[in-house]
Design an enzyme around this catalytic site. Structure first.
Site, mmCIF file in Angstrom:
data_model
loop_
_atom_site.group_PDB
_atom_site.id
_atom_site.type_symbol
_atom_site.label_atom_id
_atom_site.label_comp_id
_atom_site.label_asym_id
_atom_site.label_seq_id
_atom_site.Cartn_x
_atom_site.Cartn_y
_atom_site.Cartn_z
ATOM 1 N N SER A 100 -26.708 5.943 -12.282
ATOM 2 C CA SER A 100 -25.448 6.775 -11.968
ATOM 3 C C SER A 100 -25.915 7.922 -11.420
ATOM 4 C CB SER A 100 -24.693 7.108 -13.528
ATOM 5 O OG SER A 100 -24.430 5.882 -13.805
ATOM 6 N N LYS A 174 -17.854 4.515 -11.018
ATOM 7 C CA LYS A 174 -18.481 4.949 -12.285
ATOM 8 C C LYS A 174 -17.937 5.913 -13.036
ATOM 9 C CE LYS A 174 -21.524 4.254 -15.723
ATOM 10 N NZ LYS A 174 -22.917 3.883 -15.494
ATOM 11 N N LYS A 242 -24.303 13.255 -19.176
ATOM 12 C CA LYS A 242 -24.604 13.389 -17.841
ATOM 13 C C LYS A 242 -23.475 12.726 -16.797
ATOM 14 C CE LYS A 242 -27.312 10.108 -15.968
ATOM 15 N NZ LYS A 242 -26.455 9.558 -14.936
#
Length: 297
Positions: A100, A174, A242
């Site tokens: 990611s 995502k 994150k």
């Protein structure tokens, strides 16, 4: 599928996710080389048939497809470009970034790799270590559709892949996934804690909600984690944070107040030293805000 078995694949990053993904590629019969910064985390894959490499360059040279499953965007940038390992990659190879990273960084990597006649797909995943182990990962892919089609046999060994659109859109997908996951974890924590604080049995409440409009995979799996207080990581809090930060910074001018609140809750939880717990442990922060109430004693 047989024609694809002669492909040489390299996988960089054999951590919590990369290790079982490597195992599934090997089970599917692919020729696999692996590299990890801490070599001992990759060494057990030798018994499954992988070639464990000392350096990134050794792993990627002559590889037809290179999968990166690394911690974050700066690490991908460092390993591919700053360290110069991109120069060891052959023309017409495909780099599949399954970690990611920010969408803009994925677009930048795609452009720079194209200048070296190397293809790029941003293909982050959802499903955690359970999905990685069971080869049921949800794979969200951005890039050229023709390149996506070439990579499909690889994806099928690890889960279910969906083509989203141009470069960067896999990462945007995502981001959307992590917004929904993080906020749903917060909502389930609050809902079950509310029920418990009022005297209801939270396990019975979870069972009652199953099959109803509030049901979800997160209620089933992470709701059970909360009830059992099992916070061994499938996906770590630091990774969830994150990704929420990435989502909040991805598009200028978009306001995501619920996600902002969830991000702040994860930040508070992590400041207490819980960064490596499963992201379902956000419950602990909600409990801290509602002392003396707890979901379970």
């Amino acid at each position: 599928m047989e024609g694809f078995m002669s492909l040489k694949i390299a996988l960089l990053g054999t951590g919590l996710m990369g290790f079982p993904m490597s195992q599934n590629l090997l089970k599917a019969g692919f020729n696999l080389s692996v590299w990890n910064r801490t070599k001992t985390k990759a060494t057990p894959l030798q018994q499954d048939g992988a070639t464990v490499c000392e350096t990134v360059s050794d792993a990627v040279k002559n590889a037809d497809m290179i999968i990166t499953m690394l911690e974050n965007g700066p690490v991908v940038e460092d390993i591919l470009f700053t360290q110069g390992n991109v120069n060891a990659i052959q023309n017409n190879a495909i780099i599949i970034d399954m970690g990611s990273i920010p969408p803009a960084m994925a677009q930048d990597h795609s452009k720079r790799l194209a200048e070296k006649n190397i293809h790029h797909l941003d293909a982050p995943v959802s499903g955690g270590t359970k999905g990685a182990t069971e080869a049921t990962l949800t794979i969200m892919c951005g890039g050229e559709e023709a390149i996506f089609q070439r990579a499909l046999p690889i994806f099928k060994a690890m889960g279910r892949a969906t083509y989203i659109g141009p470069s960067g859109t896999g990462q945007l997908s995502k981001c959307a996934n992590q917004v929904i996951v993080g906020n749903t974890i917060a909502a389930i924590s609050e809902g079950l804690l509310l029920a418990a604080a009022g005297g209801a049995n939270p396990a019975a409440v979870r069972e009652a909600l199953s099959g109803g409009f509030a049901d979800s995979r997160i209620l089933q799996e992470h709701g059970m984690r909360m009830l059992e207080r099992n916070f061994e990581p499938g996906a770590m809090c630091k990774t969830q944070l994150k990704d929420l930060r990435t989502a909040l910074e991805a598009i200028d001018g978009i306001n995501l107040p619920v996600t902002q609140t969830t991000k702040c809750l994860y930040e508070k939880l992590i400041r207490k030293g819980h960064e490596t717990l499963d992201h379902s442990s956000l419950l602990l922060e909600l409990e801290a805000l509602n002392k003396p109430h707890q979901l379970t004693k």
